[in-house]
Design a protein around this motif. Sequence first.
Motif, PDB file in Angstrom:
ATOM      1  N   ASP A  12      44.346  -8.204 -14.156  1.00  0.00           N
ATOM      2  CA  ASP A  12      45.507  -8.754 -13.449  1.00  0.00           C
ATOM      3  C   ASP A  12      46.732  -7.852 -13.586  1.00  0.00           C
ATOM      4  OD1 ASP A  12      43.691 -10.732 -13.253  1.00  0.00           O
ATOM      5  OD2 ASP A  12      44.946 -12.328 -14.090  1.00  0.00           O
TER       6      ASP A  12
ATOM      7  N   ILE B  93      51.623 -12.323  -9.890  1.00  0.00           N
ATOM      8  CA  ILE B  93      50.516 -11.762 -10.654  1.00  0.00           C
ATOM      9  C   ILE B  93      49.263 -11.804  -9.784  1.00  0.00           C
ATOM     10  CG2 ILE B  93      49.125 -11.953 -12.732  1.00  0.00           C
ATOM     11  CD1 ILE B  93      52.000 -11.369 -13.346  1.00  0.00           C
ATOM     12  N   LEU B  94      48.676 -10.659  -9.582  1.00  0.00           N
ATOM     13  CA  LEU B  94      47.470 -10.579  -8.763  1.00  0.00           C
ATOM     14  C   LEU B  94      46.248 -10.828  -9.623  1.00  0.00           C
ATOM     15  CD1 LEU B  94      48.508  -7.418  -6.752  1.00  0.00           C
ATOM     16  CD2 LEU B  94      48.893  -9.834  -6.203  1.00  0.00           C
ATOM     17  N   HIS B  95      45.371 -11.682  -9.127  1.00  0.00           N
ATOM     18  CA  HIS B  95      44.215 -12.089  -9.919  1.00  0.00           C
ATOM     19  C   HIS B  95      42.986 -12.203  -9.020  1.00  0.00           C
ATOM     20  CE1 HIS B  95      41.882 -14.332 -12.906  1.00  0.00           C
ATOM     21  NE2 HIS B  95      41.581 -15.185 -11.954  1.00  0.00           N
TER      22      HIS B  95
ATOM     23  N   LEU C 100      41.899  -3.949  -9.298  1.00  0.00           N
ATOM     24  CA  LEU C 100      42.033  -5.163 -10.100  1.00  0.00           C
ATOM     25  C   LEU C 100      40.797  -5.350 -10.980  1.00  0.00           C
ATOM     26  CD1 LEU C 100      43.656  -7.674  -7.571  1.00  0.00           C
ATOM     27  CD2 LEU C 100      44.722  -6.470  -9.490  1.00  0.00           C
TER      28      LEU C 100
ATOM     29  N   ARG D 149      47.657 -14.871  -5.697  1.00  0.00           N
ATOM     30  CA  ARG D 149      48.956 -14.309  -6.072  1.00  0.00           C
ATOM     31  C   ARG D 149      49.689 -15.360  -6.881  1.00  0.00           C
ATOM     32  NH1 ARG D 149      50.657 -11.510  -0.373  1.00  0.00           N
ATOM     33  NH2 ARG D 149      49.622 -13.345   0.464  1.00  0.00           N
TER      34      ARG D 149
ATOM     35  N   THR E  85      39.697 -13.569  -7.623  1.00  0.00           N
ATOM     36  CA  THR E  85      39.008 -14.854  -7.615  1.00  0.00           C
ATOM     37  C   THR E  85      37.502 -14.620  -7.776  1.00  0.00           C
ATOM     38  OG1 THR E  85      38.617 -14.801  -5.241  1.00  0.00           O
ATOM     39  CG2 THR E  85      40.702 -15.742  -5.979  1.00  0.00           C
TER      40      THR E  85
ATOM     41  N   ILE F  62      41.668 -12.661  -3.700  1.00  0.00           N
ATOM     42  CA  ILE F  62      42.597 -12.606  -4.825  1.00  0.00           C
ATOM     43  C   ILE F  62      43.630 -13.719  -4.699  1.00  0.00           C
ATOM     44  CG2 ILE F  62      42.375 -10.097  -5.008  1.00  0.00           C
ATOM     45  CD1 ILE F  62      44.965  -9.731  -3.737  1.00  0.00           C
TER      46      ILE F  62
ATOM     47  N   ASP G  12      54.708 -15.450 -11.561  1.00  0.00           N
ATOM     48  CA  ASP G  12      54.921 -14.833 -12.866  1.00  0.00           C
ATOM     49  C   ASP G  12      55.955 -15.673 -13.608  1.00  0.00           C
ATOM     50  OD1 ASP G  12      55.664 -13.337 -15.025  1.00  0.00           O
ATOM     51  OD2 ASP G  12      55.771 -11.439 -13.945  1.00  0.00           O
TER      52      ASP G  12
ATOM     53  N   ARG H  28      50.922  -6.928 -11.552  1.00  0.00           N
ATOM     54  CA  ARG H  28      51.898  -7.241 -10.529  1.00  0.00           C
ATOM     55  C   ARG H  28      51.767  -6.276  -9.348  1.00  0.00           C
ATOM     56  NH1 ARG H  28      57.698  -8.078 -12.990  1.00  0.00           N
ATOM     57  NH2 ARG H  28      57.789  -5.834 -12.546  1.00  0.00           N
TER      58      ARG H  28
END
Lengths: 180, 180
Positions: free
Chosen positions: A48, A91-93, A43, A80, A95, A78, A83, A50
């Motif tokens: 970001d 969507i993985l993001h 990541l 979630r 932190t 992270i 979307d 999926r």
Amino acid sequence: MAGQAQYEELARQLSAVGAVKRDLGRILPADCPAGSAAVLATLGRHGDMRMSKLAEILAVDMSVTSRHVAHAASRGWIDRLPDPADKRSRILHLTPAGLDRLGDLSRRTTRLLAERLSDWSDDEVGQLIHLMTRLRDSFGDCRSQTARACATTAGAETGSACAAAPVAEETTRTPADIRK
Amino acid sequence: MAGQAQYEELARQLSAVGAVKRDLGRILPADCPAGSAAVLATLGRHGDMRMSKLAEILAVDMSVTSRHVAHAASRGWIDRLPDPADKRSRILHLTPAGLDRLGDLSRRTTRLLAERLSDWSDDEVGQLIHLMTRLRDSFGDCRSQTARACATTAGAETGSACAAAPVAEETTRTPADIRK
DNA sequence: TATTGTTATACTCTATAACTATA
DNA sequence: TATAGTTATAGAGTATAACAATA
């Protein structure tokens, strides 16, 4: 093309690389196993994405990815996010805490590699990176139908050879319920 | 020496090589997991040796080696001969059946590599082998006190750098019962 | 007392399969 | 009907610890 003896030797060396990976794994913090570390690194590198995309990059089944991601999410590394375009998707993001953790991991890894490879030239390290990247590409970095998405999100990728040999199975997905 | 970005990229590629190893593992026969295959390949390459030596070459704990060897022995692929010089020791020896099996494994591996690396030049494969061998050496191919034995049995080894950096732990052995 | 090898136990990674909720 | 993601289960690899036999 190469000879059989070379392929055999390459196979042995690929097997032997496991020792290096284990060494790298031993310096990870107790609450961050290699699987989660790979999620954070991916990541951090590609931004970001999926679940399915992450599974494809990591080249493991999505069920595996799901577990690693769940672990990272439970630690707050992270998010979630939903979307908007597809309610099934997430969507993985990374932190801020995840970024911190990733920085820590990077420092640990870098320190160990710098120590072990102290007598390697910059060029040699570059060559190894280049050849390993090519190796991964040759082994179907781009499989199945999602292959097209390869260069979409990750712009500064590695120049993968998406038009290589056809690959039989699909890696990020399990057969699904084909009850005969 | 290389930069931090390079080390990070190298770490990612090392992680990604797992996908290649998994692909190679998938073509193994059902009764021969990767661990046993590594045992056969090592004995085929370096000849008869003791458990401890094998554990050292594979860079895994001897308990792990013992299990892989036990599996191979149960299939009749290797013999565990008594060591006349030390009754605690066992000399591992490939049987004719083991050689057959090893030949089969070699053909499977070679076939897959030849297919996947069809567009690689002989020289490129050679470079990758060279760099991976060097990588393993840099990561303490020779650890602890048994390091001296490195070049003893295996004459045509890889030219390891035995005098490199000092390594903290010992890999082929577990702490033993230090009941405080 | 130290070393060689074995075994028991636990943890991680992985894939398969079944399930849900969307599409 | 197909796809995105989750979870349960099982298999393999590894490390730690404890043990047996020998040095």
